[in-house]
Design an enzyme around this catalytic site. Structure first.
Site, short mmCIF file in Angstrom:
data_model
loop_
_atom_site.label_atom_id
_atom_site.label_comp_id
_atom_site.label_asym_id
_atom_site.label_seq_id
_atom_site.Cartn_x
_atom_site.Cartn_y
_atom_site.Cartn_z
CD GLU A 275 -3.21 0.59 2.10
OE1 GLU A 275 -4.37 0.50 1.74
OE2 GLU A 275 -2.86 0.46 3.29
CD GLU A 278 -2.81 0.91 -4.08
OE1 GLU A 278 -2.67 0.08 -3.14
OE2 GLU A 278 -3.91 1.22 -4.56
CB CYS A 295 -6.93 -2.90 5.73
SG CYS A 295 -6.79 -1.39 6.63
CB SER A 315 -5.64 1.05 -1.19
OG SER A 315 -4.71 0.01 -1.31
CE LYS A 354 -10.41 -7.62 8.70
NZ LYS A 354 -9.59 -7.14 7.61
CD GLU A 357 -11.44 -8.41 4.14
OE1 GLU A 357 -11.09 -8.91 5.23
OE2 GLU A 357 -10.94 -7.38 3.68
CD GLU A 362 -15.71 -9.63 -6.63
OE1 GLU A 362 -15.87 -9.30 -5.44
OE2 GLU A 362 -16.58 -10.23 -7.30
CB CYS A 513 -9.45 -3.72 14.89
SG CYS A 513 -9.56 -3.58 13.12
FE1 HC0 Z 1 -8.00 -5.21 11.96
FE2 HC0 Z 1 -6.44 -5.47 10.00
S1 HC0 Z 1 -6.09 -4.03 11.73
S2 HC0 Z 1 -8.55 -4.72 9.82
O1 HC0 Z 1 -8.67 -3.60 12.34
O2 HC0 Z 1 -5.47 -3.57 8.05
O3 HC0 Z 1 -10.18 -7.23 12.01
O4 HC0 Z 1 -6.81 -6.06 14.49
O5 HC0 Z 1 -6.69 -7.86 11.31
O6 HC0 Z 1 -6.75 -7.65 7.90
O7 HC0 Z 1 -3.65 -6.30 10.19
C1 HC0 Z 1 -9.41 -6.41 12.10
C2 HC0 Z 1 -7.40 -5.77 13.61
C3 HC0 Z 1 -6.95 -6.74 11.20
C4 HC0 Z 1 -6.62 -6.79 8.61
C5 HC0 Z 1 -4.66 -6.07 10.09
C6 HC0 Z 1 -5.88 -4.29 8.74
FE1 SF4 Z 2 -13.32 -2.53 10.42
FE2 SF4 Z 2 -14.44 -2.83 12.81
FE3 SF4 Z 2 -13.76 -4.95 11.38
FE4 SF4 Z 2 -11.86 -3.42 12.43
S1 SF4 Z 2 -13.34 -4.63 13.57
S2 SF4 Z 2 -11.90 -4.26 10.35
S3 SF4 Z 2 -12.78 -1.38 12.29
S4 SF4 Z 2 -15.31 -3.45 10.83
#
Ligand code: HC0
Ligand code: SF4
Length: 579
Positions: A275, A278, A295, A315, A354, A357, A362, A513
């Site tokens: 990133e 990028e 992310c 990104s 997640k 995700e 894709e 997070c």
């Molecule tokens: Fe997160 Fe991540 S920091 S989104 O908030 O970028 O869930 O902890 O794992 O993938 O590294 C969440 C936390 C992660 C990802 C990382 C990012």
């Molecule tokens: Fe995004 Fe919340 Fe998931 Fe972290 S815990 S990746 S801030 S949705």
């Protein structure tokens, strides 16, 4: 300041303070189910009743202090009224506590036990229809119509997924416009789950398929843990933040039976290389500003569902845990095949989104030797299952891992090394700070002054934090926001031209997070800031604090990827397939 008399003692509080907060500040605990300070002050559960001289019983969550008020929280009338109101809430709730994932953190269960309530009479309410494949789950029979989910989703997260119908005892919380949940604009941030006082809102449970994979001799299980997990995982298994070290976390994952235990922090460092490169390329281009981090899948869903005009500015770098999955599936394929096993990647995340995700088509990668780059037909998911921290803690309890007694262990190599830059990804501003530490190096060949990159001023209490700093000859304008209401304000400012930036970090959950929708729940208290402190302490103590210094990341480029943004790096680590 206003002075009241509370249980016979003088108590001072700023004008406008609700009685519930004035009492809490004076060390007097007033129970509540529906109250959320500044957000949900509707007095609907009537459990926070107190007695005010001359006014009788009032809800303390929406009655402000007034000079010379005489208040008691401890009278028989208060106790009897609270108990009757709690019983009314219980009567409309399917109290199947033995089988409820919230049994240890349910505010209603705790208060019902404290008041020695009776089981509700009559038939149990209905669970209601729900899409069981959706990462966010709802059991209407456990909803106590406290309206917290409605308030958080609307006021803090700008999404308006929840609404209500009817009034009084027939009031019901529903998905807005009676839409299927998958069509209601839900970002899966999970904030409604962590603010629900009962087990009405939960994340889909995926522990079954993970246990099955661990026990299957034909499967090589690979687990990774997100940055913010190391700050919170101990809370659900009775460990203090001091005792819940990363070494004990790695040992606990080994004890669960995973074959390989890796660290998403490694992949966070890898993300910075991709990133950051990028961004350096982007700075030299005339593409519309800003570049947004991608992310956080809650933010990515928000932009795609609510503000699609900004989606093209995300990104192309995949999120760290997806990158880790792609690297594992490609670099360990031969080792797994030689052992006659198939790879199964599990991510332990503080996040509900997640779970969505990892299923996005894709984001799947064609494995090395498995077809041309971008060959969607041969693509396999980078990550096979995502567990929230709550599910991980549950697994530890189910399997009976005695985490406190485990000697510290290491993450496996070569995908286990990390730096402080990867660790701070778990709090708001961390991705930006890590990127700035390395962007400066990528441009000038030297590490920057760390204090110039500091983003700890970012907090959900202000809509966004911004600053300008020089990288080589270029002045870069950055901004950081967390929480989707804050994000909506930032996007509006960008759209109107009131604000303009080059690089913007967004995290959907307020504070990032550390306060994610998959984290352990502590009713009526926010733990995001103390978990962020844990991450900042780990970063400060790390010998390596820049992603480009991670020796295993350097080795991955030497052995497999060549350099950031290479053809293979694009194929494995980006959502576009050029390069
Ligand atoms: Fe997160 Fe991540 S920091 S989104 O908030 O970028 O869930 O902890 O794992 O993938 O590294 C969440 C936390 C992660 C990802 C990382 C990012
Ligand atoms: Fe995004 Fe919340 Fe998931 Fe972290 S815990 S990746 S801030 S949705």
């Amino acid at each position: 300041m206003v002075t009241i008399t509370l249980n016979g003692r003088p108590v001072e509080a700023p004008a406008g303070t609700m009685l519930a907060d004035a009492a809490a500040q004076a060390g007097v605990d007033v129970p509540t189910l529906c109250y959320l300070k500044g957000l949900n002050c509707i007095g609907s559960c009537r459990v926070c009743l107190v007695e005010v001289e001359g006014a009788g019983l009032v809800a303390s969550c929406n009655t402000a202090v007034q000079d010379d008020m005489v208040v008691r929280t401890d009278t028989p009338a208060v106790a009897a009224a609270r108990r009757a109101n709690l019983q009314a809430v219980m009567d409309g709730h399917r109290a199947v506590c033995a089988a409820c994932v919230r049994q240890d953190t349910c505010a209603l269960r705790r208060l019902a036990a404290d008041c020695n309530l009776a089981d509700p009479p009559g038939p149990l309410p209905e669970k209601g229809a729900w899409d069981e494949a959706f990462p966010l789950q709802r059991d209407a029979s456990k909803c106590i119509t406290c309206m917290r989910c409605v308030a958080v989703c609307r006021e803090v997260q700008h999404c308006n997924v929840w609404d209500f119908t009817g009034a009084g005892p027939s009031m019901k919380v529903v998905v807005r416009d009676s839409l299927p949940i998958s069509e209601a604009g839900c970002t899966l941030c999970g904030q409604c789950v962590t603010h629900c006082p009962t087990g009405a809102l939960t994340a889909r449970d995926d522990t079954g398929c993970v246990l099955e994979a661990i026990l299957d001799p034909a499967v090589m299980t690979v687990v990774q843990v997100a940055p913010a997990v190391r700050a919170a995982w101990g809370e659900g298994v009775g460990l203090s933040h001091e005792a819940a070290t990363p070494g004990r976390l790695a040992a606990s994952l080994h004890a669960l039976g995973f074959d390989k235990v890796f660290d998403t922090d490694f992949a966070a460092d890898l993300t910075i290389m991709e990133e950051g490169s990028e961004f350096v390329e982007f700075l030299g281009s005339d593409r519309p500003r800003p570049l947004f981090t991608s992310c956080c899948p809650g933010w990515v869903r928000f932009v795609k569902l609510h503000c699609p005009q900004f989606a093209a500015r995300l990104s192309s770098s995949k999120s760290p845990h997806q990158m880790m999955g792609a690297v594992v599936k490609n670099t360990l394929a031969d080792e797994a095949a030689a052992a006659g096993k198939r790879l199964f990647c599990v991510s332990v995340m503080p996040c509900v989104a997640k779970k969505y995700e990892c299923d996005v088509p894709e984001l799947a990668t064609a494995p090395a030797g498995g077809g041309d780059v971008g060959d969607v037909a041969k693509a396999v998911p980078d990550v096979d299952a995502v567990l929230t921290v709550r599910e991980f803690d549950r697994l530890l309890r189910t399997v009976g891992v005695n985490c406190a007694d485990l000697p510290e262990a290491s993450f496996d190599n070569p995908l286990g090394a990390s730096t402080g830059a990867g660790t701070i990804f778990g709090r708001t501003g961390g991705v930006m700070e890590a990127a700035l530490r390395s962007a400066a190096f990528l441009v000038t060949g030297e590490n920057p002054d760390f204090s110039a990159c500091d983003t700890t001023a970012a907090t959900p209490e202000v809509p966004w934090m911004s600053r300008e700093l020089a990288i080589g000859d270029v002045v870069v304008r950055i901004a950081v926001a967390s929480g989707l209401e804050n994000t909506a304000k930032l996007l509006a400012a960008l759209e109107s031209g009131e604000a303009s930036f080059d690089f913007v970090e967004i995290m959907a959950c307020p504070g990032g997070c550390v306060a994610g929708g998959g984290q352990p729940i502590h009713f009526n208290s926010e733990w995001g800031a103390r978990r962020a402190d844990v991450l900042n302490r780990l970063d400060a103590a790390d010998a390596l604090r820049c992603s480009h210094e991670n020796p295993d990341v350097q080795k991955l480029y030497a052995d497999w990827l060549d350099k950031p943004l290479s053809h293979t790096a694009h194929a494995w680590l980006h959502t576009d397939q050029e390069g």
